[in-house]
Design an enzyme around this catalytic site. Structure first.
Site, PDB file in Angstrom:
ATOM      1  N   GLY A 136       0.832  -1.223  -0.061  1.00  0.00           N
ATOM      2  CA  GLY A 136      -0.016  -0.030  -0.020  1.00  0.00           C
ATOM      3  C   GLY A 136       0.821   1.191  -0.167  1.00  0.00           C
ATOM      4  O   GLY A 136       0.552   2.367  -0.411  1.00  0.00           O
ATOM      5  N   GLU A 167       3.808   4.593   6.128  1.00  0.00           N
ATOM      6  CA  GLU A 167       2.532   3.847   5.856  1.00  0.00           C
ATOM      7  C   GLU A 167       1.413   4.759   5.279  1.00  0.00           C
ATOM      8  O   GLU A 167       1.626   5.946   5.422  1.00  0.00           O
ATOM      9  CB  GLU A 167       2.059   3.392   7.132  1.00  0.00           C
ATOM     10  CG  GLU A 167       0.908   2.537   7.326  1.00  0.00           C
ATOM     11  CD  GLU A 167       0.786   1.276   6.388  1.00  0.00           C
ATOM     12  OE1 GLU A 167       0.906   1.292   5.423  1.00  0.00           O
ATOM     13  OE2 GLU A 167       0.658   0.194   7.321  1.00  0.00           O
ATOM     14  N   ASP A 175      -5.538   1.797  10.553  1.00  0.00           N
ATOM     15  CA  ASP A 175      -6.682   1.631  10.793  1.00  0.00           C
ATOM     16  C   ASP A 175      -6.758   1.099  12.382  1.00  0.00           C
ATOM     17  O   ASP A 175      -6.690   1.603  13.105  1.00  0.00           O
ATOM     18  CB  ASP A 175      -7.055   0.377   9.870  1.00  0.00           C
ATOM     19  CG  ASP A 175      -8.702   0.027  10.086  1.00  0.00           C
ATOM     20  OD1 ASP A 175      -9.145  -0.581  10.845  1.00  0.00           O
ATOM     21  OD2 ASP A 175      -9.435   0.524   8.945  1.00  0.00           O
ATOM     22  N   LYS A 177      -7.052   6.804  10.296  1.00  0.00           N
ATOM     23  CA  LYS A 177      -8.643   6.322  10.706  1.00  0.00           C
ATOM     24  C   LYS A 177      -8.449   6.279  12.370  1.00  0.00           C
ATOM     25  O   LYS A 177      -8.461   5.031  12.902  1.00  0.00           O
ATOM     26  CB  LYS A 177      -8.966   5.145  10.045  1.00  0.00           C
ATOM     27  CG  LYS A 177      -9.447   4.953   8.651  1.00  0.00           C
ATOM     28  CD  LYS A 177      -9.966   3.795   8.564  1.00  0.00           C
ATOM     29  CE  LYS A 177      -9.857   3.570   6.885  1.00  0.00           C
ATOM     30  NZ  LYS A 177     -10.506   2.171   6.594  1.00  0.00           N
ATOM     31  N   ASP A 195      -6.013  -0.710  -1.877  1.00  0.00           N
ATOM     32  CA  ASP A 195      -6.437  -1.632  -2.948  1.00  0.00           C
ATOM     33  C   ASP A 195      -7.864  -2.209  -2.450  1.00  0.00           C
ATOM     34  O   ASP A 195      -8.018  -2.263  -1.224  1.00  0.00           O
ATOM     35  CB  ASP A 195      -5.607  -2.744  -3.020  1.00  0.00           C
ATOM     36  CG  ASP A 195      -5.840  -3.635  -1.574  1.00  0.00           C
ATOM     37  OD1 ASP A 195      -5.285  -3.128  -0.648  1.00  0.00           O
ATOM     38  OD2 ASP A 195      -5.921  -4.885  -1.729  1.00  0.00           O
ATOM     39  N   ARG A 201      -4.976   0.025  -6.741  1.00  0.00           N
ATOM     40  CA  ARG A 201      -3.722   0.982  -6.024  1.00  0.00           C
ATOM     41  C   ARG A 201      -3.118   1.837  -6.987  1.00  0.00           C
ATOM     42  O   ARG A 201      -2.517   2.889  -6.583  1.00  0.00           O
ATOM     43  CB  ARG A 201      -2.707  -0.021  -5.932  1.00  0.00           C
ATOM     44  CG  ARG A 201      -2.969  -1.277  -4.920  1.00  0.00           C
ATOM     45  CD  ARG A 201      -1.722  -1.943  -4.443  1.00  0.00           C
ATOM     46  NE  ARG A 201      -2.013  -3.081  -3.897  1.00  0.00           N
ATOM     47  CZ  ARG A 201      -2.134  -3.296  -2.613  1.00  0.00           C
ATOM     48  NH1 ARG A 201      -1.977  -2.128  -1.773  1.00  0.00           N
ATOM     49  NH2 ARG A 201      -2.191  -4.433  -2.159  1.00  0.00           N
TER      50      ARG A 201
HETATM   51  P1  IMP Z   1      -4.251  -2.194  10.671  1.00  0.00           P
HETATM   52  O1  IMP Z   1      -3.330  -3.011  10.958  1.00  0.00           O
HETATM   53  O2  IMP Z   1      -5.681  -2.379  11.113  1.00  0.00           O
HETATM   54  O3  IMP Z   1      -3.843  -0.646  11.220  1.00  0.00           O
HETATM   55  O4  IMP Z   1      -4.531  -2.054   9.037  1.00  0.00           O
HETATM   56  C1  IMP Z   1      -3.483  -1.362   8.212  1.00  0.00           C
HETATM   57  C2  IMP Z   1      -3.580  -2.049   6.745  1.00  0.00           C
HETATM   58  O5  IMP Z   1      -4.829  -2.253   6.263  1.00  0.00           O
HETATM   59  C3  IMP Z   1      -2.900  -0.778   5.851  1.00  0.00           C
HETATM   60  O6  IMP Z   1      -1.649  -0.792   5.875  1.00  0.00           O
HETATM   61  C4  IMP Z   1      -3.786  -0.979   4.488  1.00  0.00           C
HETATM   62  O7  IMP Z   1      -2.928  -1.846   3.817  1.00  0.00           O
HETATM   63  C5  IMP Z   1      -4.941  -1.813   5.144  1.00  0.00           C
HETATM   64  N1  IMP Z   1      -6.154  -0.854   4.997  1.00  0.00           N
HETATM   65  C6  IMP Z   1      -6.716  -0.259   6.277  1.00  0.00           C
HETATM   66  N2  IMP Z   1      -7.942   0.406   5.901  1.00  0.00           N
HETATM   67  C7  IMP Z   1      -7.739   0.421   4.491  1.00  0.00           C
HETATM   68  C8  IMP Z   1      -8.607   1.189   3.448  1.00  0.00           C
HETATM   69  O8  IMP Z   1      -9.375   1.641   3.929  1.00  0.00           O
HETATM   70  N3  IMP Z   1      -8.626   0.566   2.111  1.00  0.00           N
HETATM   71  C9  IMP Z   1      -7.659  -0.204   1.923  1.00  0.00           C
HETATM   72  N4  IMP Z   1      -6.705  -0.769   2.697  1.00  0.00           N
HETATM   73  C10 IMP Z   1      -6.747  -0.551   4.216  1.00  0.00           C
HETATM   74 MG    MG Z   2      -0.279  -0.654   4.324  1.00  0.00          MG
END
Ligand code: IMP
Ligand code: MG
Length: 178
Positions: free
Chosen positions: A45, A100, A104, A132, A160, A166
């Site tokens: 990403g 990054e 999320d 987020k 993606d 992407r």
């Molecule tokens: P986390 O571990 O939940 O913080 O997830 C982070 C990863 O999830 C990011 O690096 C993205 O690759 C993916 N991700 C989180 N939100 C989105 C989104 O809205 N669209 C696409 N990929 C996302």
């Molecule tokens: Mg990512």
């Protein structure tokens, strides 16, 4: 199809993204002036953001990438993170900046941050284009944030939907998830 306007709506234009990237680069150029930094991008990403951000940085940089699994093809984090591809550089005593595109739950970066810290770098900080914050499950020290965003599933500019989209230069949000 994928970019049917009934399903996707523009969320951030490339101009807004450029402005956010530039603002982050200015902060980093101030904070890391005279230092050498290892940029660690999180595949896949972060590639587009990394390419744009790195070209705005004025300090000496090395570029590394890691690939982590946690999402697979699901749209929500599974909670378990594993390393699919590690960095190639020795980061001991170096300044590390994790790059990054979106945070999320924070699970992915918490894992990476702790793992990099264990290699005794001079410092580790995180820069993310999008945050987020309301979705955070695990605490993660994010120093540099481009834009705080609502809880929305986004695609484009590296993000993606099941590996597609992407390459879109703007960021879109998915109106009807699932
Ligand atoms: P986390 O571990 O939940 O913080 O997830 C982070 C990863 O999830 C990011 O690096 C993205 O690759 C993916 N991700 C989180 N939100 C989105 C989104 O809205 N669209 C696409 N990929 C996302
Ligand atoms: Mg990512």
């Amino acid at each position: 199809m994928l970019l049917d306007e009934k399903t996707f709506t523009k969320y951030l234009s490339r101009h807004e993204i450029d402005a956010a990237v530039l603002k982050l680069a200015e902060q980093l150029n101030r904070d890391y002036a005279g230092k050498k930094v290892v940029l660690v991008g999180v595949l896949k990403g972060a590639i587009i953001f990394m390419a744009d951000l790195a070209r705005q940085l004025t300090m000496e940089t090395e570029i590394e990438f890691v690939r982590l699994s946690s999402y697979g093809k699901a749209r929500t984090s599974s909670g378990t993170v594993t390393i699919l591809k590690d960095i190639g550089a020795d980061i001991r005593d170096k300044h590390v900046l994790i790059v990054e595109e979106i945070i999320d739950s924070g699970r992915t970066l918490r894992f990476l941050y702790d793992r990099l810290k264990a290699s005794s770098p001079a410092s580790v900080e995180i820069v993310t284009l999008l945050d987020k914050a309301s979705k955070r499950v695990v605490d993660v020290p994010v120093k540099y944030v481009g834009r705080a965003i609502d809880d929305q599933f986004l695609i484009g500019y590296g993000l993606d939907l099941e590996e597609y989209a992407r390459n879109l230069p703007d960021v879109y949000f998915l109106k009807y998830p699932n």
